[in-house]
Scaffold this active site. Structure first.
Site, short mmCIF file in Angstrom:
data_model
loop_
_atom_site.label_atom_id
_atom_site.label_comp_id
_atom_site.label_asym_id
_atom_site.label_seq_id
_atom_site.Cartn_x
_atom_site.Cartn_y
_atom_site.Cartn_z
N LYS A 204 0.82 -1.22 0.00
CA LYS A 204 0.00 0.00 0.00
C LYS A 204 0.85 1.27 0.00
O LYS A 204 2.01 1.26 0.36
CB LYS A 204 -0.97 -0.03 1.17
CG LYS A 204 -2.08 -1.04 0.91
CD LYS A 204 -3.40 -0.64 1.45
CE LYS A 204 -4.48 -1.57 0.85
NZ LYS A 204 -5.56 -1.81 1.77
N ARG A 238 -4.32 -9.81 4.60
CA ARG A 238 -4.62 -9.88 3.16
C ARG A 238 -3.37 -9.43 2.41
O ARG A 238 -2.97 -8.27 2.53
CB ARG A 238 -5.80 -8.95 2.87
CG ARG A 238 -6.23 -8.88 1.42
CD ARG A 238 -7.37 -7.88 1.25
NE ARG A 238 -7.85 -7.84 -0.12
CZ ARG A 238 -7.29 -7.10 -1.07
NH1 ARG A 238 -6.24 -6.35 -0.82
NH2 ARG A 238 -7.79 -7.11 -2.30
#
Ligand code: HH2
Length: 260
Positions: A204, A238
């Site tokens: 991210k 995840r």
């Protein structure tokens, strides 16, 4: 939870797995690396992404879900905010709906309840196209918890049983990088919700802003962030890099969380 994006534009694996054969190969690799769950998404939800019409989303997902659910016994979650897509995916054999809209749509909640499926309640605000403008918090941990609680109430009212729900702070969704780090540090606050915590940190922007985009550095930063999340109570991570994450977390479990 291993990530399989069947999108042309996801920020890290966009365009690679649109072909069902390649998607199946990828899913098999994720399972062999130790994924307990495969999360399949047909819409990129990165900040600023344009919404994908449900018909297009299903056109991408259908062949991949059909192949996956017939060829593997590993549970499949579908990453969608659309009621119709959720229904079709559950009919096709998916067993979890990963809802990045924070339980905004009562129709989707009803579909999950009727199917007896699992449900990931992820915190976010607004549509991906506009969410960057909604990143205003006085106390990010407290507000994310409060908004997740409202979502949890909506999910329970729709008939989803508590035991089938996990909660996710939604790193990168209507949060600045700085707010994401505060949220990660304060993740233990979400334990108040009484449900298992799932986190998505892999590759991210909050990591890229700290260490740059070089894959090794990004992976290291993702593993460090996953460790912090687990120390603060996260139970599901995840990720794109399943093998590396499994190995890292197993070593962590041995050294920090003796389970005998
Ligand atoms: N993050 C993304 C997508 N779905 N679901 C949950 N539960 N938690 C997350 O943090 C989360 C999520 C965004 O990442 P990715 O799938 O890699 O990219 P894209 O949205 O571009 O497809």
């Amino acid at each position: 939870m291993g990530i399989l994006n069947v999108t042309p534009d996801s920020f890290s694996d966009g365009g690679k797995y649109l072909d069902p054969k390649r998607a199946l190969e990828r899913a098999r690799a994720l399972i062999a690396e130790g994924a307990d769950l495969i999360d399949v998404g047909g819409e990129s939800t990165r900040p600023g992404a344009a919404p994908v019409p449900p018909e297009e989303e299903w056109r991408r997902l259908e062949p991949v879900l059909k192949v996956l659910t017939s060829a593997t016994a590993t549970p499949i979650s579908v990453d969608t905010r659309n009621t119709e897509t959720a229904r079709r995916a559950l009919d096709a054999g998916a067993s979890v709906v990963n809802d990045v809209s924070c339980a905004r749509d009562p129709g989707l909640l009803k579909v999950v309840a009727a199917a007896g499926a699992g449900y990931v309640l992820m915190h976010s605000r607004g549509e991906p196209a506009a969410m960057a403008s909604l990143a205003h918090y006085g106390d990010v941990v407290g507000e994310v918890e409060a908004e997740l609680r409202l979502g949890l109430d909506r999910a329970l009212q729709a008939g989803i049983v508590a035991e089938r729900i996990c909660v996710d702070p939604g790193f990168g969704f209507a949060k600045t990088p700085e707010q994401n780090w505060i949220l990660l540090e304060g993740l233990a606050g979400l334990a108040e919700l009484g449900r298992p915590i799932l986190v998505g940190l892999s590759r991210k922007r909050m990591l890229r802003e700290r260490v740059g985009g070089e894959p090794e550095a990004l992976l290291r930063a993702g593993l460090d962030a996953a460790r912090t999340a687990i120390r603060r109570g996260a139970r599901i991570v995840r990720v794109h890099d399943v093998a590396a994450t499994r190995g890292f977390l197993q070593a962590l479990q041995k050294s920090e969380f003796s389970i005998d």
